[in-house]
Scaffold this active site. Structure first.
Site, mmCIF file in Angstrom:
data_model
loop_
_atom_site.group_PDB
_atom_site.id
_atom_site.type_symbol
_atom_site.label_atom_id
_atom_site.label_comp_id
_atom_site.label_asym_id
_atom_site.label_seq_id
_atom_site.Cartn_x
_atom_site.Cartn_y
_atom_site.Cartn_z
ATOM 1 C CG HIS A 93 -2.072 0.840 1.277
ATOM 2 N ND1 HIS A 93 -2.438 1.664 0.250
ATOM 3 C CD2 HIS A 93 -2.967 1.091 2.281
ATOM 4 C CE1 HIS A 93 -3.492 2.376 0.605
ATOM 5 N NE2 HIS A 93 -3.836 2.057 1.844
ATOM 6 C CG HIS A 150 -4.265 0.395 -8.206
ATOM 7 N ND1 HIS A 150 -5.588 0.343 -7.856
ATOM 8 C CD2 HIS A 150 -3.670 1.273 -7.351
ATOM 9 C CE1 HIS A 150 -5.788 1.165 -6.841
ATOM 10 N NE2 HIS A 150 -4.637 1.736 -6.509
ATOM 11 C CG ASP A 191 2.945 4.324 -4.037
ATOM 12 O OD1 ASP A 191 2.954 5.429 -3.499
ATOM 13 O OD2 ASP A 191 2.162 3.416 -3.718
HETATM 14 N N1 CMC Z 1 4.865 -6.992 -10.235
HETATM 15 C C1 CMC Z 1 4.758 -8.223 -10.794
HETATM 16 N N2 CMC Z 1 3.607 -8.922 -10.879
HETATM 17 C C2 CMC Z 1 2.512 -8.349 -10.373
HETATM 18 C C3 CMC Z 1 2.545 -7.069 -9.774
HETATM 19 C C4 CMC Z 1 3.774 -6.395 -9.719
HETATM 20 N N3 CMC Z 1 3.855 -5.179 -9.171
HETATM 21 N N4 CMC Z 1 1.302 -6.735 -9.345
HETATM 22 C C5 CMC Z 1 0.529 -7.788 -9.661
HETATM 23 N N5 CMC Z 1 1.258 -8.754 -10.287
HETATM 24 C C6 CMC Z 1 0.755 -10.010 -10.847
HETATM 25 C C7 CMC Z 1 0.463 -11.032 -9.758
HETATM 26 O O1 CMC Z 1 1.582 -11.842 -9.489
HETATM 27 C C8 CMC Z 1 -0.681 -11.792 -10.373
HETATM 28 O O2 CMC Z 1 -0.139 -12.664 -11.339
HETATM 29 P P1 CMC Z 1 -0.766 -14.143 -11.541
HETATM 30 O O3 CMC Z 1 -2.144 -13.901 -12.039
HETATM 31 O O4 CMC Z 1 0.129 -14.805 -12.523
HETATM 32 O O5 CMC Z 1 -0.751 -14.770 -10.183
HETATM 33 C C9 CMC Z 1 -1.462 -10.724 -11.135
HETATM 34 O O6 CMC Z 1 -0.489 -9.728 -11.467
HETATM 35 C C10 CMC Z 1 -2.587 -10.085 -10.324
HETATM 36 O O7 CMC Z 1 -2.026 -9.589 -9.118
HETATM 37 P P2 CMC Z 1 -2.737 -9.594 -7.717
HETATM 38 O O8 CMC Z 1 -1.713 -9.663 -6.649
HETATM 39 O O9 CMC Z 1 -3.805 -10.674 -7.718
HETATM 40 O O10 CMC Z 1 -3.450 -8.184 -7.759
HETATM 41 P P3 CMC Z 1 -4.051 -7.410 -6.526
HETATM 42 O O11 CMC Z 1 -5.158 -6.587 -7.037
HETATM 43 O O12 CMC Z 1 -4.353 -8.342 -5.399
HETATM 44 O O13 CMC Z 1 -2.829 -6.494 -6.038
HETATM 45 C C11 CMC Z 1 -1.321 -4.714 -5.753
HETATM 46 C C12 CMC Z 1 -2.709 -5.137 -6.277
HETATM 47 C C13 CMC Z 1 -1.215 -3.193 -5.838
HETATM 48 C C14 CMC Z 1 -1.190 -5.140 -4.288
HETATM 49 C C15 CMC Z 1 -0.242 -5.386 -6.616
HETATM 50 O O14 CMC Z 1 -0.366 -4.989 -7.965
HETATM 51 C C16 CMC Z 1 1.165 -5.111 -6.099
HETATM 52 O O15 CMC Z 1 1.649 -5.832 -5.223
HETATM 53 N N6 CMC Z 1 1.863 -4.051 -6.653
HETATM 54 C C17 CMC Z 1 3.165 -3.671 -6.142
HETATM 55 C C18 CMC Z 1 3.006 -2.852 -4.869
HETATM 56 C C19 CMC Z 1 2.517 -1.457 -5.162
HETATM 57 O O16 CMC Z 1 3.009 -0.787 -6.054
HETATM 58 N N7 CMC Z 1 1.541 -1.008 -4.372
HETATM 59 C C20 CMC Z 1 1.020 0.357 -4.470
HETATM 60 C C21 CMC Z 1 -0.398 0.388 -4.902
HETATM 61 S S1 CMC Z 1 -0.928 2.043 -5.398
HETATM 62 C C22 CMC Z 1 -0.865 2.999 -3.950
HETATM 63 C C23 CMC Z 1 -1.886 2.641 -2.989
HETATM 64 O O17 CMC Z 1 -3.040 3.045 -3.146
HETATM 65 O O18 CMC Z 1 -1.537 1.950 -2.007
#
Ligand code: CMC
Length: 429
Positions: free
Chosen positions: A267, A306, A362
């Site tokens: 986050h 996201h 971010d």
């Molecule tokens: N790098 C590589 N792979 C990713 C990433 C990433 N940053 N984000 C998602 N994926 C992949 C993930 O491994 C999954 O792949 P698969 O379907 O093969 O298992 C797919 O994309 C879907 O990801 P998810 O984890 O199910 O998506 P989510 O909606 O649960 O997570 C997130 C959203 C923001 C937590 C995630 O994209 C992430 O960890 N990003 C990096 C951390 C980050 O930048 N966070 C800041 C968010 S914006 C500011 C805020 O509001 O907090």
């Protein structure tokens, strides 16, 4: 005829007509679906709230597919161009842009509450110099509830208004004290003649000069970053604020929990994680190897992806432009080349394209903060300062919503059935 969803239960052959409102059904309407009259009834199972709305809200609108973000109906691009953080906070909290008279009064109220009780200083002095700023921040916000015990009167509009003003006014002072504590410099008192962002920069960076004057470009850039971070509907920390607040605790305690949720690297801690990642990558030549490791499941490309945006985060677009303006003043952050190349590759790479992973807020914000002289550990605190407006607006909306009660999700129990206690001598490993 009202829209309904017809559900047939194959176990009983019974049909149910479930009303549809706003393209959603009420989970409680599923409860009538039973095999026997004494059944509990049907539940919906939704770990991580992937498809469950927990409230009806008028504050922030996001269309993740089209990359649209609006506060109270105003597009974020227009607010970033024309508004400032204090005005945007007013909009989020009260629903309309202020008139000049309202804005003058609001500004005066905020500037009058920027001081911290001397004991907050003592409290912060108890932390080690290398304590993480976000750990100090959330502790200090929680501690404020003991300085303002009147905050427990959450159903008194005047008390809520006072705590709102106090929180928005005091979080920059807390953040600045934390920063000065970390670097071992004396705390600087707020200067009420300065703007919200200008005063914050003054409390952070003033040395022996009689009057601190921040660079107008940097002051405006910080203010724009504050506008962009002010709210983002039902994210993890806002849900924490609403969930904790639903127990009717005071807003300081609820906000300490919200700040804790923001601290996590998935986050608001992501801006810090991005800078650490860029530093670790070190040079453009190392990017292909890094991307390969991410695709192989070894870590994530921080600042990408996201839950809601499945296209370019509109905040990231504005931040990228702001970064150019800041670097004109501070000189280019050498990590920018790595960030730009990472973005270029990721936007073409099949792994990121098929998963619809784009830069989020971010990805570039940390580069600006670093160029302005902030250590990476301060980045999540810089996110928390403006998010205070959103947290309070959402908390108040929750409190005044007659449909809301204490937040209490259900579970599907999959553990042991009833069994009898085993004395220690009869237990097996
Ligand atoms: N790098 C590589 N792979 C990713 C990433 C990433 N940053 N984000 C998602 N994926 C992949 C993930 O491994 C999954 O792949 P698969 O379907 O093969 O298992 C797919 O994309 C879907 O990801 P998810 O984890 O199910 O998506 P989510 O909606 O649960 O997570 C997130 C959203 C923001 C937590 C995630 O994209 C992430 O960890 N990003 C990096 C951390 C980050 O930048 N966070 C800041 C968010 S914006 C500011 C805020 O509001 O907090």
């Amino acid at each position: 005829m009202a829209d309904t969803l017809t559900i047939t239960d194959n176990r009983t052959g019974k049909k149910y007509e479930i009303p549809i409102q706003d393209n959603s059904i009420r989970a409680m309407d599923l409860r009538q679906i039973k095999v026997n009259p004494d059944d509990f009834g049907m539940l919906s199972y939704d770990p991580a709230f992937m498809n469950t709305a927990a409230c009806r809200s008028r504050i922030t609108f996001i269309d993740g597919d089209r990359g649209i973000l609006m506060y109270r109906g105003y597009p974020i691009e227009q607010l970033a161009e024309h508004s400032d953080y204090l005005e945007t906070a007013y909009l989020l909290l009260f629903g309309e842009l202020p008139t000049s008279a309202q804005m003058d009064q609001w500004t005066q109220q905020i500037t009058r509450h920027t001081m911290l009780h001397e004991n907050i200083k003592k409290f912060l002095e108890g932390f080690r110099y290398d304590a993480h700023p976000m750990g100090m921040f959330l502790s200090a916000v929680g501690a404020l509830s003991t300085f303002h015990p009147d905050a427990r009167n959450i159903f008194d509009p005047a008390s809520r208004q006072l705590q709102t003003i106090r929180l928005i006014a005091k979080v920059p002072s807390i953040a600045a004290y934390i920063f000065r504590h970390t670097i071992g410099r004396p705390y600087v008192l707020p200067d009420n003649e300065l703007s919200f962002a200008g005063n914050f920069l003054n409390m952070l960076f003033r040395m022996t000069e009689p009057r601190y004057k921040s660079h107008p470009v940097l002051e405006r850039a910080l203010d724009v970053l504050f506008i962009l971070h002010a709210d983002h509907e039902q994210n993890c920390s806002t849900s924490a604020m609403r969930g904790i607040g639903s127990s009717h605790v005071d807003p300081y305690s609820a906000m300490a929990g919200a700040a804790a949720a923001l601290y996590g690297p998935l986050h608001g801690g992501a801006n810090e994680a991005v800078l650490r990642m860029l530093t670790e990558i070190g040079s453009v030549q190392n990017i292909p190897g890094f991307i390969k490791r991410v695709k192989g499941g070894e870590g994530r490309l921080m600042g990408f992806g996201h839950r809601v945006y499945k296209s370019y985060d509109p905040r990231a677009k504005i931040i990228k432009r702001t970064a150019d303006e800041v670097f004109e003043v501070t000189g280019r952050n050498p990590l920018l080349d790595i960030a730009l190349e990472l973005e270029r590759i990721a936007l073409e790479d099949e792994y990121f394209v098929t998963r619809r992973l784009y830069p989020n807020v971010d990805f570039y914000s940390g580069l600006i903060y670093q160029a302005m002289g902030f250590p990476v550990t301060m980045f999540p605190v810089l996110f928390a300062i403006p998010r205070t407006a959103g947290w309070i607006a959402q908390w108040e909306e929750m409190l005044l919503d007659p449909e809301q009660k204490i937040a209490r999700p259900k579970q599907i129990y999959i553990g042991q059935k009833r069994r009898d206690y085993i004395p220690p001598e009869k237990r097996r490993p």
